[in-house]
Design a protein around this motif. Structure first.
Motif, PDB file in Angstrom:
ATOM      1  N   GLY A   1       0.928  -0.798   0.410  1.00 35.10           N
ATOM      2  CA  GLY A   1      -0.080   0.076   0.134  1.00 35.10           C
ATOM      3  C   GLY A   1       0.851   0.875  -0.126  1.00 35.10           C
ATOM      4  O   GLY A   1       0.497   2.424  -0.529  1.00 35.10           O
ATOM      5  N   SER A   2       1.745   1.015   0.418  1.00 31.60           N
ATOM      6  CA  SER A   2       2.936   2.418   0.571  1.00 31.60           C
ATOM      7  C   SER A   2       2.878   2.571  -0.768  1.00 31.60           C
ATOM      8  O   SER A   2       3.617   3.888  -0.595  1.00 31.60           O
ATOM      9  N   ALA A   3       3.467   2.075  -1.811  1.00 30.38           N
ATOM     10  CA  ALA A   3       3.669   2.564  -2.941  1.00 30.38           C
ATOM     11  C   ALA A   3       3.348   3.358  -3.649  1.00 30.38           C
ATOM     12  O   ALA A   3       3.449   4.240  -4.879  1.00 30.38           O
ATOM     13  N   LEU A   4       1.598   3.769  -2.898  1.00 29.11           N
ATOM     14  CA  LEU A   4       0.873   5.429  -3.461  1.00 29.11           C
ATOM     15  C   LEU A   4       1.463   6.532  -2.337  1.00 29.11           C
ATOM     16  O   LEU A   4       0.537   7.373  -3.140  1.00 29.11           O
ATOM     17  N   GLN A   5       2.132   5.876  -1.939  1.00 26.93           N
ATOM     18  CA  GLN A   5       2.231   7.458  -0.621  1.00 26.93           C
ATOM     19  C   GLN A   5       2.875   8.614  -1.957  1.00 26.93           C
ATOM     20  O   GLN A   5       2.874   9.641  -0.888  1.00 26.93           O
ATOM     21  N   PHE A   6       3.151   8.126  -2.754  1.00 27.47           N
ATOM     22  CA  PHE A   6       4.239   9.375  -3.171  1.00 27.47           C
ATOM     23  C   PHE A   6       3.128   9.987  -4.177  1.00 27.47           C
ATOM     24  O   PHE A   6       3.211  10.833  -5.011  1.00 27.47           O
TER      25      PHE A   6
END
Length: 451
Positions: A355-360
């Motif tokens: 899910g952190s792949a979407l943070q930027f």
């Protein structure tokens, strides 16, 4: 035949740019991760109690809040390229003195400065990458920044374990070692050009056109760069007010909330994971934690490949569900087997990283060029309120209410992120930058679908 910046073919410049951009997040992850291993030796040497332990663990995160909030806006004001080089110089300059500290407050101050540089890099690296790569590379490239962060974080564990063997002062070598990758990547960042989209947003269209023709290609249309720009009501820190004035309140709420809910539990649990595993009966807890650092790398790699295939929205919602399941089961199930505990931690790490792949990616797509670094910086800063608070309070929560109740609190935070994502997460995988940010401001994003 002409094409646009969004649809330009991927060339060697784009690949080199992405490779260079990976350096900043790698350093970020390394500098933030090494403290998790170092704390085991720092605590007895500097006679830390739970308060100072929490302060040192969260000091860099407090700095990230300041750096992202302030320097995101400044980057939109003075440009990407200058800040892109300066923040890595600060990494190196603040890392080396950590070797010589004798008091907890000195280490707190240095890691605060490091955190400010880390926070500055989030909006800088994501903005310059977003604005220089074509649409089909944007998702994987920005997810790749997160992957690089995880690689740096994971490597820090293994280097920390190796330096731990040098003796009780091994923690000094651990913390000072962050200067090595920072200096290495600093040397290659100097050749990156300014963002043509940012130049055009400041009225410097001729310079923007020259960069596009030199680095992207002579047949790339720059008509969108030459188009009249919207009037700007703020600059520097005034950009934060401009975000709301221009109609980007909903995107900033969405990006800040999902980012916060992802990292609030994630960073706190990773920082104190060896102690948590040991208290749950897992032998060789530090070594187990080091091995499990491979799992987030696999998770964010999966996110990198899925972000353009299944889309942004389904990836975000599915990973929040999996994180909740892992934390809830760890909290309420009668866990007596180390292998079951580790498997649930594996599920947590894999899902949180995917899910952190979407943070930027999400904030970079949902804000226009002249507010992009401000939007990314604001979302990053808000997220660090949660991660700093979680890291500071986690050891006290565990001591006060125990592991189970603490993990239930983490599960509840995850439910908030899930609810906000279901309500507000758009699908932007097929949109160009202008279309995505324009639709976000006008609340005309394509219909939200789960598949």
């Amino acid at each position: 035949m002409t094409t646009t910046l969004d649809d330009a073919p991927v060339n060697s410049f784009h690949r080199r740019l992405v490779a260079i951009a990976l350096g900043g997040p790698f350093c970020d992850g390394y500098l933030l991760g090494i403290i998790a291993v170092a704390l085991g030796q720092i605590t007895p040497q500097l006679h830390l109690g739970s308060v100072w332990s929490g302060l040192l663990a969260s000091s860099a995160l407090i700095g990230v809040f300041v750096g992202a909030l302030v320097f995101g806006a400044i980057t939109d004001r003075i440009g990407r390229r200058l800040m892109y080089v300066l923040n890595l110089a600060v990494f190196a300059a603040a890392s080396i003195p950590q070797f010589f500290v004798g008091h907890a407050w000195q280490l707190f101050l240095l890691r605060l400065i490091i955190g400010i540089a880390v926070g500055a890099d989030y909006p800088i690296a994501s903005a310059i990458t977003t604005e220089l790569v074509p649409k089909k590379l944007r998702g994987p490239a920005l997810s790749g920044l997160v992957l690089s962060w995880w690689v740096g974080y994971g490597i820090s564990y293994w280097i920390g374990l190796a330096l731990q063997q040098t003796g009780p002062d091994g923690w000094r070598w651990m913390l000072a070692s962050g200067a090595v990758p920072a200096l290495a990547f600093l040397l290659v960042r100097a050749g990156v050009p300014e963002s043509p989209r940012w130049l055009a947003s400041r009225g410097r269209v001729d310079e923007a056109m020259a960069i596009v023709r030199k680095y992207v290609g002579p047949n790339v249309s720059v008509d969108d760069l030459a188009a009249p720009q919207k009037p700007r009501g703020g600059s520097g820190l005034g950009n934060i007010r401009e975000v709301f004035r221009r109609g980007y309140a909903k995107p900033i709420i969405f990006c800040s909330t999902f980012f916060l809910c992802q990292v609030a539990t994630g960073y706190a649990i990773r920082t104190f994971q060896p102690q948590i595993l040991k208290s749950m009966g897992v032998h060789s807890a530090t070594a187990s934690s080091a091995v499990m650092m491979i799992i987030p790398i696999l998770g964010v790699t999966a996110g990198l490949f899925l972000v353009n295939r299944v889309g942004r929205r389904p990836l975000l919602i599915t990973t929040f569900v999996a994180i909740f399941v892992a934390l809830f089961c760890l909290a309420v199930l009668p866990l007596h087997l180390s292998i079951l505990i580790i498997l649930l931690f594996v599920l947590f790490h894999f899902s949180e990283a995917a899910g952190s792949a979407l943070q930027f990616l999400y904030p970079s797509e949902l804000f226009p060029t002249d507010l992009r670094a401000t939007g990314v910086g604001f979302a990053s800063a808000m997220s660090r309120i949660g991660s700093a608070a979680g890291t500071f309070f986690l050891p006290m929560l565990i001591a006060g209410v125990g592991n189970a109740a603490t993990l239930l609190i983490g599960a509840a935070i995850t439910l908030v992120g899930l609810g906000v994502s279901i309500a507000l997460a758009p699908e932007t995988k097929n949109l160009g930058l202008t279309a995505a940010s324009g639709a976000a401001a006008e609340e005309k994003l394509p219909e939200r679908t789960v598949s």
